[in-house]
Design an enzyme around this catalytic site. Structure first.
Site, short mmCIF file in Angstrom:
data_model
loop_
_atom_site.label_atom_id
_atom_site.label_comp_id
_atom_site.label_asym_id
_atom_site.label_seq_id
_atom_site.Cartn_x
_atom_site.Cartn_y
_atom_site.Cartn_z
CG HIS A 143 1.34 -4.15 1.54
ND1 HIS A 143 2.26 -4.11 2.49
CD2 HIS A 143 0.77 -3.04 1.79
CE1 HIS A 143 1.61 -3.39 3.28
NE2 HIS A 143 0.86 -2.59 2.97
P1 TYD Z 1 2.34 1.73 1.98
O1 TYD Z 1 3.34 0.81 2.41
O2 TYD Z 1 1.44 2.26 -0.21
O3 TYD Z 1 0.60 1.94 2.78
P2 TYD Z 1 -0.13 1.31 2.85
O4 TYD Z 1 0.28 -0.04 3.75
O5 TYD Z 1 -1.48 1.82 3.92
O6 TYD Z 1 -1.11 0.64 1.77
O7 TYD Z 1 3.12 3.06 2.65
C1 TYD Z 1 2.81 4.44 1.77
C2 TYD Z 1 4.23 5.26 1.65
O8 TYD Z 1 4.50 5.25 3.07
C3 TYD Z 1 5.36 4.34 0.91
O9 TYD Z 1 5.94 5.57 0.01
C4 TYD Z 1 5.65 3.90 1.72
C5 TYD Z 1 6.64 4.37 2.71
N1 TYD Z 1 6.36 3.86 3.62
C6 TYD Z 1 7.29 4.49 4.91
O10 TYD Z 1 8.16 4.96 4.23
N2 TYD Z 1 7.43 4.26 6.09
C7 TYD Z 1 6.85 3.23 7.11
O11 TYD Z 1 7.08 3.21 7.85
C8 TYD Z 1 5.56 2.85 6.06
C9 TYD Z 1 4.61 2.05 6.76
C10 TYD Z 1 5.33 2.80 4.08
#
Ligand code: TYD
Length: 139
Positions: A56
């Site tokens: 992302h």
């Molecule tokens: P995600 O963005 O998929 O993680 P990565 O960047 O490692 O791929 O985030 C995983 C889940 O956590 C998603 O449902 C969003 C949630 N999340 C939060 O609630 N708060 C946060 O600060 C972050 C970074 C993610």
């Protein structure tokens, strides 16, 4: 002519206070180590072997990524160039400015990825589709 290598992110080496008891790294907001106002810290643990994360971009958020334990590869993409970095020390941070696609891979067993972020969590700041990211970069 020397080749020009893209530098899409900045690898920062943190000052470390070392004595006979071990190493200590202190990170403060709005310094060369954290070059933005810090609003949030999160960390990722227990990543299964072979599991990638990320995939992302952020429209406005910038951050510093730190492997506080183990090694983690970070691939950064600005829509034109791609560059990979290896985080292999708790004394290093990778500063990613806004507008960059990132992928995290090759988490070693027990690796911990800590992220210092300039914004609170806001799903609207994410671009999670690569084609949509390329369109966003063009605008
Ligand atoms: P995600 O963005 O998929 O993680 P990565 O960047 O490692 O791929 O985030 C995983 C889940 O956590 C998603 O449902 C969003 C949630 N999340 C939060 O609630 N708060 C946060 O600060 C972050 C970074 C993610």
């Amino acid at each position: 002519m020397p080749s020009t290598k893209p530098l899409l992110a900045t690898l920062i080496t943190f000052p470390t206070m070392t004595d006979g008891r071990g190493d200590l790294v202190a990170l403060e907001t709005n310094t060369p180590n954290v070059p933005f106002t810090l609003k949030r810290v999160y960390y990722i643990t227990n990543v299964p072997q072979g599991q990638d994360r990320g995939g992302h971009a952020h429209k406005a958020l910038e951050g510093v990524l730190i492997a506080t334990s183990g090694t983690i590869d970070i691939t950064v993409d600005n829509g034109h160039d791609r560059e990979s970095f290896t985080l292999d020390s708790p004394h290093k941070g990778l500063h990613l400015e806004a507008g960059l696609w990132r992928e995290m891979s090759n988490f070693s067993e027990g690796a911990v990825l800590m992220v210092l972020a300039s914004e609170v969590y806001d799903e609207a700041d994410y671009i999670r589709d690569y084609q949509a990211f390329l369109e966003w970069v063009k605008q």
